[in-house]
Scaffold this active site. Structure first.
Site, PDB file in Angstrom:
ATOM      1  N   PRO A   9      67.633  22.265  17.101  1.00 25.81           N
ATOM      2  CA  PRO A   9      69.017  22.190  16.652  1.00 25.81           C
ATOM      3  C   PRO A   9      69.186  22.119  15.132  1.00 25.81           C
ATOM      4  CG  PRO A   9      68.337  20.161  17.773  1.00 25.81           C
ATOM      5  CD  PRO A   9      67.271  21.178  18.021  1.00 25.81           C
ATOM      6  N   ASN A  10      70.208  22.774  14.674  1.00 21.22           N
ATOM      7  CA  ASN A  10      70.657  22.746  13.266  1.00 21.22           C
ATOM      8  C   ASN A  10      69.778  23.538  12.307  1.00 21.22           C
ATOM      9  OD1 ASN A  10      72.935  20.992  13.751  1.00 21.22           O
ATOM     10  ND2 ASN A  10      71.457  19.352  14.058  1.00 21.22           N
ATOM     11  N   ARG A  17      72.871  23.342   5.285  1.00 25.28           N
ATOM     12  CA  ARG A  17      72.654  21.902   5.488  1.00 25.28           C
ATOM     13  C   ARG A  17      71.792  21.349   4.356  1.00 25.28           C
ATOM     14  NH1 ARG A  17      68.244  20.893  10.353  1.00 25.28           N
ATOM     15  NH2 ARG A  17      68.930  18.762   9.954  1.00 25.28           N
ATOM     16  N   TYR A  22      66.273  20.641   2.471  1.00 28.02           N
ATOM     17  CA  TYR A  22      65.729  21.810   3.180  1.00 28.02           C
ATOM     18  C   TYR A  22      65.679  23.077   2.322  1.00 28.02           C
ATOM     19  CZ  TYR A  22      66.389  18.770   7.196  1.00 28.02           C
ATOM     20  OH  TYR A  22      66.323  17.716   8.077  1.00 28.02           O
ATOM     21  N   ASN A  72      59.277  23.640  15.748  1.00 26.95           N
ATOM     22  CA  ASN A  72      59.993  22.628  14.968  1.00 26.95           C
ATOM     23  C   ASN A  72      61.114  22.137  15.873  1.00 26.95           C
ATOM     24  OD1 ASN A  72      61.534  21.063  13.312  1.00 26.95           O
ATOM     25  ND2 ASN A  72      61.546  22.493  11.589  1.00 26.95           N
ATOM     26  N   ALA A  75      65.667  17.445  15.363  1.00 29.08           N
ATOM     27  CA  ALA A  75      65.970  16.052  15.723  1.00 29.08           C
ATOM     28  C   ALA A  75      65.327  15.650  17.054  1.00 29.08           C
ATOM     29  CB  ALA A  75      67.476  15.847  15.785  1.00 29.08           C
ATOM     30  N   HIS A  78      62.170  13.357  17.516  1.00 28.08           N
ATOM     31  CA  HIS A  78      62.172  11.903  17.414  1.00 28.08           C
ATOM     32  C   HIS A  78      62.503  11.185  18.714  1.00 28.08           C
ATOM     33  CE1 HIS A  78      61.813  12.998  13.283  1.00 28.08           C
ATOM     34  NE2 HIS A  78      63.008  13.554  13.261  1.00 28.08           N
ATOM     35  N   ASP A  85      56.968  16.339  27.408  1.00 27.27           N
ATOM     36  CA  ASP A  85      56.328  16.654  28.693  1.00 27.27           C
ATOM     37  C   ASP A  85      56.063  18.148  28.830  1.00 27.27           C
ATOM     38  OD1 ASP A  85      56.185  14.040  29.584  1.00 27.27           O
ATOM     39  OD2 ASP A  85      58.023  14.126  30.768  1.00 27.27           O
ATOM     40  N   GLU A  96      53.201  21.454  15.486  1.00 28.42           N
ATOM     41  CA  GLU A  96      54.584  21.056  15.169  1.00 28.42           C
ATOM     42  C   GLU A  96      54.778  21.141  13.659  1.00 28.42           C
ATOM     43  OE1 GLU A  96      56.452  17.877  17.377  1.00 28.42           O
ATOM     44  OE2 GLU A  96      57.096  16.926  15.515  1.00 28.42           O
ATOM     45  N   HIS A  98      57.525  20.535  10.370  1.00 28.47           N
ATOM     46  CA  HIS A  98      58.781  20.030   9.808  1.00 28.47           C
ATOM     47  C   HIS A  98      58.886  20.533   8.379  1.00 28.47           C
ATOM     48  CE1 HIS A  98      59.602  17.466  13.181  1.00 28.47           C
ATOM     49  NE2 HIS A  98      58.322  17.151  13.181  1.00 28.47           N
ATOM     50  N   ILE A  99      60.038  21.052   8.042  1.00 30.91           N
ATOM     51  CA  ILE A  99      60.251  21.574   6.686  1.00 30.91           C
ATOM     52  C   ILE A  99      60.199  20.417   5.685  1.00 30.91           C
ATOM     53  CG2 ILE A  99      61.976  22.696   5.197  1.00 30.91           C
ATOM     54  CD1 ILE A  99      62.943  24.131   7.850  1.00 30.91           C
ATOM     55  N   SER A 100      60.859  19.323   6.042  1.00 40.63           N
ATOM     56  CA  SER A 100      60.877  18.150   5.160  1.00 40.63           C
ATOM     57  C   SER A 100      59.729  17.214   5.518  1.00 40.63           C
ATOM     58  CB  SER A 100      62.213  17.413   5.318  1.00 40.63           C
ATOM     59  OG  SER A 100      62.318  16.871   6.627  1.00 40.63           O
ATOM     60  N   ARG A 105      61.640   9.774   4.665  1.00 37.03           N
ATOM     61  CA  ARG A 105      63.098   9.831   4.846  1.00 37.03           C
ATOM     62  C   ARG A 105      63.562   8.606   5.639  1.00 37.03           C
ATOM     63  NH1 ARG A 105      64.766  15.518   7.047  1.00 37.03           N
ATOM     64  NH2 ARG A 105      66.806  14.636   6.524  1.00 37.03           N
ATOM     65  N   ARG A 109      63.091   8.830  11.552  1.00 33.50           N
ATOM     66  CA  ARG A 109      62.343  10.099  11.550  1.00 33.50           C
ATOM     67  C   ARG A 109      60.828   9.874  11.616  1.00 33.50           C
ATOM     68  NH1 ARG A 109      66.476  13.800  10.517  1.00 33.50           N
ATOM     69  NH2 ARG A 109      68.072  12.833   9.266  1.00 33.50           N
TER      70      ARG A 109
HETATM   71  C1  DQA Z   1      63.241  18.582  10.604  1.00 29.54           C
HETATM   72  C2  DQA Z   1      63.225  17.064  10.388  1.00 29.54           C
HETATM   73  C3  DQA Z   1      64.059  16.361  11.450  1.00 29.54           C
HETATM   74  O1  DQA Z   1      64.033  14.957  11.234  1.00 29.54           O
HETATM   75  C4  DQA Z   1      65.490  16.823  11.402  1.00 29.54           C
HETATM   76  O2  DQA Z   1      66.245  16.227  12.436  1.00 29.54           O
HETATM   77  C5  DQA Z   1      65.625  18.309  11.422  1.00 29.54           C
HETATM   78  C6  DQA Z   1      64.666  19.126  10.678  1.00 29.54           C
HETATM   79  C7  DQA Z   1      62.500  19.327   9.477  1.00 29.54           C
HETATM   80  O3  DQA Z   1      62.213  20.501   9.675  1.00 29.54           O
HETATM   81  O4  DQA Z   1      62.235  18.754   8.409  1.00 29.54           O
HETATM   82  O5  DQA Z   1      66.590  18.859  11.951  1.00 29.54           O
HETATM   83  O6  DQA Z   1      62.570  18.862  11.815  1.00 29.54           O
END
Ligand code: DQA
Length: 142
Positions: A9-10, A17, A22, A72, A75, A78, A85, A96, A98-100, A105, A109
């Site tokens: 998501p997002n 965002r 990001y 990725n 959210a 977490h 599963d 996995e 994560h960009i950040s 943070r 997270r």
């Molecule tokens: C994220 C980090 C997550 O905590 C956050 O909810 C995201 C992006 C990242 O790519 O850094 O949506 O997965």
């Protein structure tokens, strides 16, 4: 070799965002970069994005069609036991991303659920993290 890339998501809102976290590049920029990278490396990729937990679970269930998975979960990383599963079922190399840097943070997270079902995680290296994850899968499946 075909590698599945799943974004949660997002992530489709990259560019809009929190640019300080990001970056300014859009989701389209990320996909274009990964398509260029896969052409350079002579591999096939499929990029899937969804904000819906069940759709991500169903996509992971198709793991037999792929040689590796880069995910990725955004959210969902977490708190999603359903994605955790599903990842346990997917017996292919899986990373996995994560960009950040999720470790510097918000405290929530730092709670990484889905990461416990993958081979390794890359966090905080921006879009480059996806390329490094692809490199790992290419190297381990070669
Ligand atoms: C994220 C980090 C997550 O905590 C956050 O909810 C995201 C992006 C990242 O790519 O850094 O949506 O997965």
């Amino acid at each position: 070799m075909k590698i599945l890339i799943i974004n949660g998501p997002n992530l489709n809102m990259l560019g809009e965002r929190e640019a300080n976290i990001y970056g300014k590049n859009t989701y389209g920029d990320l996909c274009a970069r990964l398509n260029d990278f896969s052409n350079e490396k002579n591999i096939e990729i499929e990029i899937f994005q969804s904000a819906i937990e069940g759709e991500i679970v169903n996509k992971i269930h198709q793991y037999r069609n792929y040689d590796g998975l880069v995910i990725n979960p955004a959210a969902y990383s977490h708190y999603s036991i359903a994605i955790y599963d599903a990842l346990l079922i997917a017996k292919i190399p899986k990373i996995e991303v994560h960009i950040s840097n999720v470790h510097n943070r918000d405290d929530f997270r730092k709670n990484l659920i889905t990461a416990q079902a993958v081979d390794g995680i890359i966090s905080g290296l921006g879009f480059k993290g996806y390329e490094l994850a692809l490199e790992y899968i290419i190297a381990t499946t070669a």
